[in-house]
Design an enzyme around this catalytic site. Sequence first.
Site, mmCIF file in Angstrom:
data_model
loop_
_atom_site.group_PDB
_atom_site.id
_atom_site.type_symbol
_atom_site.label_atom_id
_atom_site.label_comp_id
_atom_site.label_asym_id
_atom_site.label_seq_id
_atom_site.Cartn_x
_atom_site.Cartn_y
_atom_site.Cartn_z
ATOM 1 N N TYR A 60 -6.975 -15.570 -8.854
ATOM 2 C CA TYR A 60 -8.204 -15.843 -9.607
ATOM 3 C C TYR A 60 -8.108 -17.071 -10.515
ATOM 4 C CZ TYR A 60 -8.920 -11.069 -7.991
ATOM 5 O OH TYR A 60 -9.026 -9.946 -7.192
ATOM 6 N N ASN A 101 -21.280 -11.336 -7.285
ATOM 7 C CA ASN A 101 -19.881 -11.041 -6.988
ATOM 8 C C ASN A 101 -19.668 -9.596 -7.446
ATOM 9 O OD1 ASN A 101 -17.173 -10.670 -6.747
ATOM 10 N ND2 ASN A 101 -16.561 -12.545 -7.821
ATOM 11 N N HIS A 135 -16.434 -3.626 -1.531
ATOM 12 C CA HIS A 135 -15.707 -3.048 -0.399
ATOM 13 C C HIS A 135 -16.096 -1.602 -0.104
ATOM 14 C CE1 HIS A 135 -13.618 -6.735 -1.030
ATOM 15 N NE2 HIS A 135 -13.092 -6.352 -2.182
ATOM 16 N N ASP A 177 -27.712 -0.708 -0.839
ATOM 17 C CA ASP A 177 -29.074 -0.175 -0.796
ATOM 18 C C ASP A 177 -29.956 -0.755 -1.897
ATOM 19 O OD1 ASP A 177 -28.327 1.276 1.377
ATOM 20 O OD2 ASP A 177 -28.395 3.238 0.411
ATOM 21 N N HIS A 199 -16.966 -14.675 -3.809
ATOM 22 C CA HIS A 199 -15.671 -14.156 -4.280
ATOM 23 C C HIS A 199 -14.788 -15.336 -4.652
ATOM 24 C CE1 HIS A 199 -16.790 -10.193 -2.973
ATOM 25 N NE2 HIS A 199 -17.215 -10.741 -1.858
ATOM 26 N N SER A 225 -11.499 -15.288 -4.816
ATOM 27 C CA SER A 225 -10.336 -15.298 -3.923
ATOM 28 C C SER A 225 -10.796 -15.218 -2.474
ATOM 29 C CB SER A 225 -9.421 -14.116 -4.256
ATOM 30 O OG SER A 225 -10.084 -12.894 -3.976
ATOM 31 N N ARG A 285 -9.855 -5.233 1.520
ATOM 32 C CA ARG A 285 -10.751 -6.245 0.916
ATOM 33 C C ARG A 285 -11.543 -6.994 1.982
ATOM 34 N NH1 ARG A 285 -9.137 -6.832 -4.617
ATOM 35 N NH2 ARG A 285 -6.930 -6.322 -4.803
HETATM 36 C C1 DQA Z 1 -13.159 -10.471 -6.022
HETATM 37 C C2 DQA Z 1 -12.345 -9.901 -4.871
HETATM 38 C C3 DQA Z 1 -12.328 -8.386 -4.900
HETATM 39 O O1 DQA Z 1 -11.570 -7.870 -3.815
HETATM 40 C C4 DQA Z 1 -11.702 -7.900 -6.191
HETATM 41 O O2 DQA Z 1 -11.753 -6.495 -6.260
HETATM 42 C C5 DQA Z 1 -12.264 -8.549 -7.401
HETATM 43 C C6 DQA Z 1 -12.703 -9.932 -7.364
HETATM 44 C C7 DQA Z 1 -13.082 -12.006 -6.077
HETATM 45 O O3 DQA Z 1 -13.912 -12.593 -6.750
HETATM 46 O O4 DQA Z 1 -12.177 -12.597 -5.496
HETATM 47 O O5 DQA Z 1 -12.289 -7.937 -8.474
HETATM 48 O O6 DQA Z 1 -14.525 -10.128 -5.809
#
Ligand code: DQA
Length: 138
Positions: A18, A69, A75, A82, A95, A97, A106
């Site tokens: 991150y 996000n 997941h 919905d 995201h 990452s 993920r």
């Molecule tokens: C995330 C990726 C997710 O898998 C994770 O649970 C996060 C951040 C991302 O921004 O990379 O909390 O959404």
Amino acid sequence: MLNGVNLNMLGRRDPTQYGGITIAELESRIYKWAREMELTVQCRQTNSEAEFIKWCHDAYDNTDGMVVNPAAWTHYAWSIHDALEPLKIPVVEVHLSNVDEREEWRRTSVISDVVAARFAGHGPDGYKMAMQYLKEHA
Ligand code: DQA
């Protein structure tokens, strides 16, 4: 601009995934990009799934486009799927990452069929890409 669960902890989470940016720094970057792109943006973050869903409902009447996000909710939270489904505006999934190259769990996004576009693995710039997308498509 909706950021979900645990994203308030940016800056303290795994920097290899991150980076070191905090949520406040991320939001101030987003507001700066918004000014440059002449977009009106409201940034929100919550750890409450119910609140996140309420904000999705609010967007139905008040918003031209949305960047989400949902973090870990992405997941498994069909409730968020919905909530997004009835929206007639473009929704972009972001995201920080590259979720597609991390743990198996993920790689599933339960919102993938209700979003117009997705940017993952570009760090904070993914939000800018999403804003650019909305500028062109909303
Ligand atoms: C995330 C990726 C997710 O898998 C994770 O649970 C996060 C951040 C991302 O921004 O990379 O909390 O959404």
